[in-house]
Scaffold this motif. Structure first.
Motif, short mmCIF file in Angstrom:
data_model
loop_
_atom_site.label_atom_id
_atom_site.label_comp_id
_atom_site.label_asym_id
_atom_site.label_seq_id
_atom_site.Cartn_x
_atom_site.Cartn_y
_atom_site.Cartn_z
N LEU A 56 0.83 -1.20 0.00
CA LEU A 56 0.00 0.00 0.00
C LEU A 56 0.87 1.26 0.00
N VAL A 57 1.97 1.23 0.75
CA VAL A 57 2.89 2.38 0.77
C VAL A 57 3.55 2.54 -0.60
N ILE A 58 3.90 1.45 -1.24
CA ILE A 58 4.48 1.52 -2.59
C ILE A 58 3.48 2.16 -3.55
N LYS A 59 2.22 1.75 -3.47
CA LYS A 59 1.18 2.34 -4.32
C LYS A 59 0.98 3.82 -4.02
N PHE A 60 1.08 4.18 -2.74
CA PHE A 60 0.93 5.57 -2.33
C PHE A 60 1.96 6.46 -3.03
N PHE A 61 3.22 6.05 -2.98
CA PHE A 61 4.27 6.88 -3.58
C PHE A 61 4.20 6.83 -5.11
N ASP A 62 3.76 5.71 -5.68
CA ASP A 62 3.55 5.66 -7.13
C ASP A 62 2.51 6.69 -7.54
N HIS A 63 1.43 6.77 -6.76
CA HIS A 63 0.36 7.72 -7.05
C HIS A 63 0.87 9.16 -6.92
N GLN A 64 1.82 9.38 -6.02
CA GLN A 64 2.41 10.71 -5.82
C GLN A 64 3.42 11.06 -6.90
N LYS A 65 3.60 10.14 -7.86
CA LYS A 65 4.60 10.29 -8.91
C LYS A 65 6.01 10.45 -8.32
N ALA A 66 6.22 9.70 -7.23
CA ALA A 66 7.54 9.67 -6.59
C ALA A 66 7.83 8.23 -6.20
N PRO A 67 7.94 7.32 -7.19
CA PRO A 67 8.08 5.89 -6.89
C PRO A 67 9.31 5.59 -6.04
N LEU A 68 9.17 4.59 -5.18
CA LEU A 68 10.27 4.20 -4.32
C LEU A 68 11.37 3.54 -5.14
N THR A 69 12.60 3.75 -4.70
CA THR A 69 13.72 3.05 -5.30
C THR A 69 13.73 1.61 -4.80
N GLN A 70 14.53 0.77 -5.45
CA GLN A 70 14.61 -0.62 -5.03
C GLN A 70 15.16 -0.74 -3.62
N SER A 71 16.13 0.10 -3.28
CA SER A 71 16.70 0.05 -1.92
C SER A 71 15.66 0.47 -0.88
N GLU A 72 14.81 1.43 -1.22
CA GLU A 72 13.75 1.86 -0.31
C GLU A 72 12.72 0.75 -0.12
N ILE A 73 12.40 0.07 -1.21
CA ILE A 73 11.46 -1.06 -1.11
C ILE A 73 12.04 -2.15 -0.22
N GLU A 74 13.34 -2.42 -0.39
CA GLU A 74 13.99 -3.42 0.44
C GLU A 74 13.96 -3.02 1.91
N SER A 75 14.05 -1.72 2.20
CA SER A 75 14.09 -1.25 3.59
C SER A 75 12.78 -1.50 4.31
N ILE A 76 11.68 -1.64 3.59
CA ILE A 76 10.39 -1.88 4.25
C ILE A 76 9.96 -3.34 4.17
N ARG A 77 10.85 -4.20 3.70
CA ARG A 77 10.52 -5.63 3.65
C ARG A 77 10.68 -6.30 5.01
N PHE A 78 11.52 -5.70 5.88
CA PHE A 78 11.78 -6.32 7.18
C PHE A 78 10.52 -6.35 8.02
N LYS A 79 10.24 -7.51 8.63
CA LYS A 79 9.06 -7.66 9.48
C LYS A 79 9.50 -8.04 10.88
N GLN A 80 8.92 -7.39 11.87
CA GLN A 80 9.25 -7.69 13.26
C GLN A 80 8.86 -9.12 13.61
N THR A 81 7.75 -9.58 13.07
CA THR A 81 7.28 -10.94 13.35
C THR A 81 6.40 -11.43 12.21
N ASP A 82 6.41 -12.75 11.99
CA ASP A 82 5.50 -13.38 11.03
C ASP A 82 4.28 -13.96 11.72
#
Length: 335
Positions: free
Chosen positions: A158-184
């Motif tokens: 949803l955050v990726i879609k948010f920035f895409d809509h803002q015409k400011a798409p996330l970089t690959q490194s930024e996408i990787e930074s939000i992949r970490f999950k505290q718990t599954d």
């Protein structure tokens, strides 16, 4: 519910310097055109009490993901919760467009993110709305649907879609930074966010129980363990809190929770126990190891303060000089 909100100062790229508030998302089983998600929270919670934790989870995950991409600074949730309580929005029963508008005006922001969700068995649909306070219009609507078990992945998308809509798409490194999950673990997440809800209500005993259960469900859920220490601290059990903080900093020295634990431990020793030598040790360790500029700045300030009180003027001067350098670097980095 508008139980709490966090303020984001958006980057020039993402939001042209505007300030953005994120409000809790409401449960929404009432038909809506998507522009005005009206819902009486008390009615919904009585029908779907087992899902009442989701509102906290969505807002928290959304803000965590915004912060991880490093496109803005975040006002601490505790500070914003206190602010909302003061203006009587702390536990509002009705979520609507007008209330989001009022919150945004009081918080002096330019845009407000809010929305709603609905749960059907193990599926969840989340709708995100972005309101421009200058025009008082909803300028963005994004929706995502998937398994409740994958809530953290859904919020990342949803955050990726948010920035895409803002015409400011996330970089690959930024996408990787939000992949970490505290718990599954969904049960651990549920207890954690129920704990946050009790904490926001000032019910530390029940919050402690929820954080303990979250940690028991997943012993690698360090954020829950850190909050367990916080509840001991808020209830005045400082020795128990220090045991948790010390355990975190020793076992997981490179994790963000360990740096927070060192800071909390130092503050207990300084302000609650008046154990100045131990406080100095904690702050010095934190200053040397933390990669977080804000932590280093605060540690340097307290070290200068404590050494000055101890009569060690040269040491105090050295840390005040380091503080000055850190602040200059931090300000330049923010620009």
């Amino acid at each position: 519910s508008l139980a709490w909100a966090d303020e984001l100062s958006g980057s020039d790229q993402a939001s042209k310097g505007s300030k953005l508030s994120v409000l809790n998302f409401s449960s929404n089983d009432i038909a809506s055109d998507g522009n005005e998600p009206l819902v009486t929270v008390g009615q919904i919670l009585s029908q779907q009490e087992e899902y009442s934790w989701i509102s906290k989870a969505i807002a928290d995950l959304l803000i965590r993901n915004f912060s991880e991409v490093n496109r803005g600074t975040i006002l601490e949730r505790d500070s914003m919760q206190t602010f909302l309580n003061e203006v009587a929005f702390g536990e509002s029963a009705l979520v609507e467009q007008e209330k989001a508008l009022r919150i945004g005006r009081v918080a002096k922001v330019d845009q407000v993110v809010y929305g709603n969700y609905s749960v059907d068995k193990n599926s969840i649909t989340i709708t995100l709305l972005l309101m421009d306070l200058n025009t008082q219009q909803i300028v963005m609507k994004e929706e995502i649907h998937g398994s409740l078990d994958k809530l953290k992945d859904l919020m990342r998308d949803l955050v990726i879609k948010f920035f895409d809509h803002q015409k400011a798409p996330l970089t690959q490194s930024e996408i990787e930074s939000i992949r970490f999950k505290q718990t599954d673990s969904l049960p651990a997440s549920k207890h954690y966010y129920q704990g946050l809800d009790f904490y926001d209500q000032g019910n530390y005993e029940k919050a402690l129980g929820e954080f303990l259960q979250a940690y028991q469900k997943d012993p690698q859920y360090l954020q829950a363990y850190l909050w367990l220490g916080r509840m001991f601290e808020f209830m005045g059990y400082f020795d128990d809190a220090l045991l948790v903080y010390d355990d975190l900093s020793v076992k997981y020295p490179k994790r963000m929770e360990a740096y927070d634990a060192l800071m909390f431990s130092a503050k207990i020793n300084q302000f609650k126990l008046n154990n100045i030598p131990q406080a100095i040790d904690d702050y010095e360790i934190l200053y040397q190891v933390t990669p977080i500029p804000a932590h280093a700045i605060e540690a340097a300030f307290h070290l200068g303060e404590l050494y000055q009180k101890e009569g060690q003027c040269r040491m105090a001067y050295d840390f005040y000089q380091k503080l000055h350098q850190l602040l200059r670097c931090f300000i330049v980095g923010q620009k």
